[in-house]
Design an enzyme around this catalytic site. Structure first.
Site, PDB file in Angstrom:
ATOM      1  N   ARG A  78       0.826  -1.214   0.000  1.00 50.88           N
ATOM      2  CA  ARG A  78       0.000   0.000   0.000  1.00 50.88           C
ATOM      3  C   ARG A  78       0.860   1.263   0.000  1.00 50.88           C
ATOM      4  NH1 ARG A  78      -5.542  -0.672   1.449  1.00 50.88           N
ATOM      5  NH2 ARG A  78      -5.594   1.545   1.886  1.00 50.88           N
ATOM      6  N   PHE A  83      -0.762  -0.403  -4.018  1.00 47.85           N
ATOM      7  CA  PHE A  83      -1.671  -1.537  -4.160  1.00 47.85           C
ATOM      8  C   PHE A  83      -2.793  -1.426  -3.119  1.00 47.85           C
ATOM      9  CE2 PHE A  83       2.112  -3.536  -6.084  1.00 47.85           C
ATOM     10  CZ  PHE A  83       1.549  -4.103  -7.213  1.00 47.85           C
ATOM     11  N   PRO A  84      -4.055  -1.573  -3.516  1.00 48.76           N
ATOM     12  CA  PRO A  84      -5.170  -1.486  -2.560  1.00 48.76           C
ATOM     13  C   PRO A  84      -5.337  -2.789  -1.773  1.00 48.76           C
ATOM     14  CG  PRO A  84      -6.029  -1.876  -4.756  1.00 48.76           C
ATOM     15  CD  PRO A  84      -4.532  -1.715  -4.907  1.00 48.76           C
ATOM     16  N   LYS A  85      -4.333  -3.106  -0.959  1.00 45.43           N
ATOM     17  CA  LYS A  85      -4.322  -4.361  -0.207  1.00 45.43           C
ATOM     18  C   LYS A  85      -5.088  -4.206   1.098  1.00 45.43           C
ATOM     19  CE  LYS A  85      -0.038  -6.182  -2.159  1.00 45.43           C
ATOM     20  NZ  LYS A  85       1.003  -7.196  -1.939  1.00 45.43           N
ATOM     21  N   VAL A  86      -5.877  -5.230   1.439  1.00 46.99           N
ATOM     22  CA  VAL A  86      -6.669  -5.212   2.663  1.00 46.99           C
ATOM     23  C   VAL A  86      -6.546  -6.559   3.368  1.00 46.99           C
ATOM     24  CG1 VAL A  86      -8.320  -3.526   1.748  1.00 46.99           C
ATOM     25  CG2 VAL A  86      -8.770  -5.976   1.477  1.00 46.99           C
TER      26      VAL A  86
END
Length: 214
Positions: A78, A83-86
């Site tokens: 992120r 990167f839209p990491k969750v």
């Protein structure tokens, strides 16, 4: 690595993509579940959901969401690359008493938002489609409410993959629920473009050395 390519209606995805990025009437989607094995940040599995976009006359795969359960991989992805990491959980199963390859993603853990199955048919020498550069929106807000982000840029990245074997085949994916919390899973598949399963993967993330201010 288990990957699917398919088409959806633009009306179901337009609100998830920045307006500066162009979409086709039936955008190409890519959904992949990966088992990285060991890495510098530890072993983990990851769900990756992308859509093909055009920016400055070049096609990219724009990242909508990545789901995984590795803290270091989330924060590094992120903060450095956008990167839209969750947090969540991704899983892929190759041994289940049948020839099916099964995978799913959960967010939060225990709440399934994606499921798929794949039937291998024949080995191939390379991935079904040429890899495009990915595109991530890196946005860092100001501490004061109502002000523009301190940083807002699109960052091109690509993974250089190596595999010991790749299989083509067929299968299907499902998004079990519509969700206000996860609007990216509210899509209906118009048609499949292909699917594959790859074993023995090793990948190295590469940046292009530029970013686009938006």
């Amino acid at each position: 690595m288990l990957g699917f390519a398919y088409r959806v209606a633009v009306s179901q995805i337009r609100h998830l993509v920045p307006n500066v990025l162009e979409l086709e009437d039936e955008p190409l989607m890519s959904t992949t579940v990966l088992d990285y094995g060991m890495s510098p940040v530890g072993a983990y599995k990851e769900f990756v959901h992308q859509v093909e976009v055009t920016y400055k006359n070049e096609k990219f795969m724009y990242s909508l969401i990545l789901i995984l359960d590795n803290e270091a991989a989330i924060f590094a992805g992120r903060e450095q690359y956008g990167f839209p990491k969750v947090f969540g959980k991704a899983d892929i199963q190759t041994t289940n008493g049948t020839r099916l390859v099964l995978a799913n993603a959960q967010r939060p853990v225990g709440r399934t938002v994606f499921e798929c199955e794949f039937i291998p048919d024949h080995r191939i020498s390379s991935l079904p489609a040429a890899e495009k550069w990915g595109l991530n929106l890196r946005s860092i807000p100001q501490p004061c409410v109502g002000t523009s982000p301190a940083i807002q840029e699109l960052i091109p990245t690509i993974m250089d993959w190596k595999f010991t074997e790749i299989w083509a085949g067929h299968g299907q994916i499902t998004f079990p629920r519509r969700s206000a919390f996860d609007p990216w899973c509210g899509v209906d598949i118009l048609r499949y473009e292909g699917s594959f399963f790859a074993r023995g993967l090793a990948g190295e993330l590469r940046c292009r050395g530029e970013s686009f201010q938006v």
